[in-house]
Design an enzyme around this catalytic site. Structure first.
Site, PDB file in Angstrom:
ATOM      1  N   THR A 157      38.084  28.023  41.747  1.00  0.00           N
ATOM      2  CA  THR A 157      37.346  28.613  40.622  1.00  0.00           C
ATOM      3  C   THR A 157      37.491  27.742  39.375  1.00  0.00           C
ATOM      4  OG1 THR A 157      38.010  30.709  41.641  1.00  0.00           O
ATOM      5  CG2 THR A 157      36.832  30.835  39.570  1.00  0.00           C
ATOM      6  N   GLU A 176      49.385  37.935  44.931  1.00  0.00           N
ATOM      7  CA  GLU A 176      50.189  37.946  43.704  1.00  0.00           C
ATOM      8  C   GLU A 176      51.155  39.121  43.657  1.00  0.00           C
ATOM      9  OE1 GLU A 176      50.498  35.578  41.626  1.00  0.00           O
ATOM     10  OE2 GLU A 176      48.791  34.339  42.231  1.00  0.00           O
ATOM     11  N   HIS A 199      44.498  30.633  47.256  1.00  0.00           N
ATOM     12  CA  HIS A 199      45.384  31.739  47.632  1.00  0.00           C
ATOM     13  C   HIS A 199      45.244  32.106  49.121  1.00  0.00           C
ATOM     14  CE1 HIS A 199      45.749  32.513  43.275  1.00  0.00           C
ATOM     15  NE2 HIS A 199      46.733  33.345  43.560  1.00  0.00           N
ATOM     16  N   SER A 212      45.340  29.799  38.874  1.00  0.00           N
ATOM     17  CA  SER A 212      45.490  31.072  38.159  1.00  0.00           C
ATOM     18  C   SER A 212      46.818  31.745  38.511  1.00  0.00           C
ATOM     19  CB  SER A 212      44.347  32.008  38.544  1.00  0.00           C
ATOM     20  OG  SER A 212      44.408  32.263  39.938  1.00  0.00           O
ATOM     21  N   CYS A 245      42.656  24.946  42.430  1.00  0.00           N
ATOM     22  CA  CYS A 245      42.024  26.254  42.336  1.00  0.00           C
ATOM     23  C   CYS A 245      40.527  25.987  42.414  1.00  0.00           C
ATOM     24  CB  CYS A 245      42.390  26.874  40.993  1.00  0.00           C
ATOM     25  SG  CYS A 245      41.423  28.331  40.557  1.00  0.00           S
ATOM     26  N   CYS A 271      39.444  29.319  48.473  1.00  0.00           N
ATOM     27  CA  CYS A 271      40.306  29.786  47.387  1.00  0.00           C
ATOM     28  C   CYS A 271      41.706  29.401  47.822  1.00  0.00           C
ATOM     29  CB  CYS A 271      40.199  31.297  47.212  1.00  0.00           C
ATOM     30  SG  CYS A 271      41.448  32.000  46.105  1.00  0.00           S
TER      31      CYS A 271
HETATM   32  N1  DGL Z   1      43.251  30.336  43.590  1.00  0.00           N
HETATM   33  C1  DGL Z   1      42.007  30.388  42.946  1.00  0.00           C
HETATM   34  C2  DGL Z   1      40.871  29.735  43.661  1.00  0.00           C
HETATM   35  O1  DGL Z   1      41.104  28.833  44.441  1.00  0.00           O
HETATM   36  C3  DGL Z   1      41.625  31.503  42.049  1.00  0.00           C
HETATM   37  C4  DGL Z   1      41.909  32.883  42.401  1.00  0.00           C
HETATM   38  C5  DGL Z   1      41.607  33.817  41.267  1.00  0.00           C
HETATM   39  O2  DGL Z   1      42.328  33.742  40.264  1.00  0.00           O
HETATM   40  O3  DGL Z   1      40.650  34.589  41.370  1.00  0.00           O
HETATM   41  O4  DGL Z   1      39.722  30.046  43.431  1.00  0.00           O
END
Ligand code: DGL
Length: 241
Positions: free
Chosen positions: A72, A146, A178, A8, A70, A176
């Site tokens: 998600t 972000e 991030h 994302s 990612c 996640c």
């Molecule tokens: N980096 C993503 C993950 O691993 C998604 C973060 C998001 O857009 O909520 O879930």
């Protein structure tokens, strides 16, 4: 052969940069879907459609196999694979398996987005291995990553997330992509082991070319990715997918 890598935003770069180090002669196209970020709180139906559309866009750009870097998006890897007839790798299974191998007391703390937690994808794998799961929503960190938030805010947010009751878990999964961007704060606040999102992809050798696209603002994407150096994001309009 080119691997299309989807996230994302800039979180998937935590996976891509490892792959680039390990496989410098592989080709990658990275797509940050900033226009639809965050994925973690979007309704599942809309998100599934969007993820399949982004997968199509990567194939249109020349990807011959895909990696959802990612967690998600990984929830929809099977749907994308069926829709596109290309191999789609995901990050949840290898990460969950690594975590099961790391826990001694069979209790794992999972910090992930709301959608990832609700899907039960991690919990199901853990349960099959006799492991109990303790979850906390870490979605706020996606926004902080972000928007290049200051250190004090990052630390405060990690402390708040880790104040949840994790039942004495000895392993923390950063579910996640991030979240490794906050690893030093997690290390400071978590005494046990930490398992970050990972991939078991072995991309083929090619010319070593990498391109970076965002559906959002290229300058903002470059700023958010500055921790990785100068990442030359180009804007792409996801029309016609
Ligand atoms: N980096 C993503 C993950 O691993 C998604 C973060 C998001 O857009 O909520 O879930």
């Amino acid at each position: 052969m080119t691997t299309g890598v989807l996230d994302s935003g800039v979180g998937g770069l935590t996976i891509l940069m490892q792959l680039r180090k390990r496989y410098p002669q592989s080709n990658f196209i990275y797509l940050a879907d900033h226009a639809f970020c965050p994925y973690g709180t979007k309704p599942a139906g809309k998100l599934k459609e969007r993820v399949v559309d982004m997968a199509k866009l990567l194939v249109t750009l020349g990807a011959t196999n895909l990696l959802f870097a990612c967690n998600t998006a990984s929830l929809f890897a099977k749907e994308a694979e069926q829709a596109l007839s290309v191999r789609v790798s995901e990050v949840i299974t290898p990460t969950a398996q690594a975590a099961c191998g790391a826990t001694k007391n069979k209790k794992i703390a999972l910090v992930a987005t709301r959608n990832t937690i609700r899907s039960g994808a991690y919990r199901n794998i853990f349960a099959k291995n006799g492991v109990s799961t303790y979850c906390a929503d870490g979605g706020e960190l996606v926004f902080l990553a972000e928007n290049a938030a200051p250190k004090s805010e990052r630390l405060r947010c990690v402390q708040k997330i880790l104040s949840a009751n994790f039942g004495g878990a000895d392993v923390l999964v950063l579910g996640c992509t991030h979240f490794p961007l906050f690893i030093k704060y997690f290390r400071r606040c978590w005494k046990g082991k930490i398992v970050c999102s990972r991939t078991d992809l072995h991309p083929q050798r090619a010319e070593g070319e990498v391109r970076y696209f965002t559906t959002g603002d290229a300058a903002a994407a470059r700023r958010a990715a500055a921790v990785f150096g100068d990442v030359p994001f180009e804007k792409i309009l996801p029309q016609g997918v």
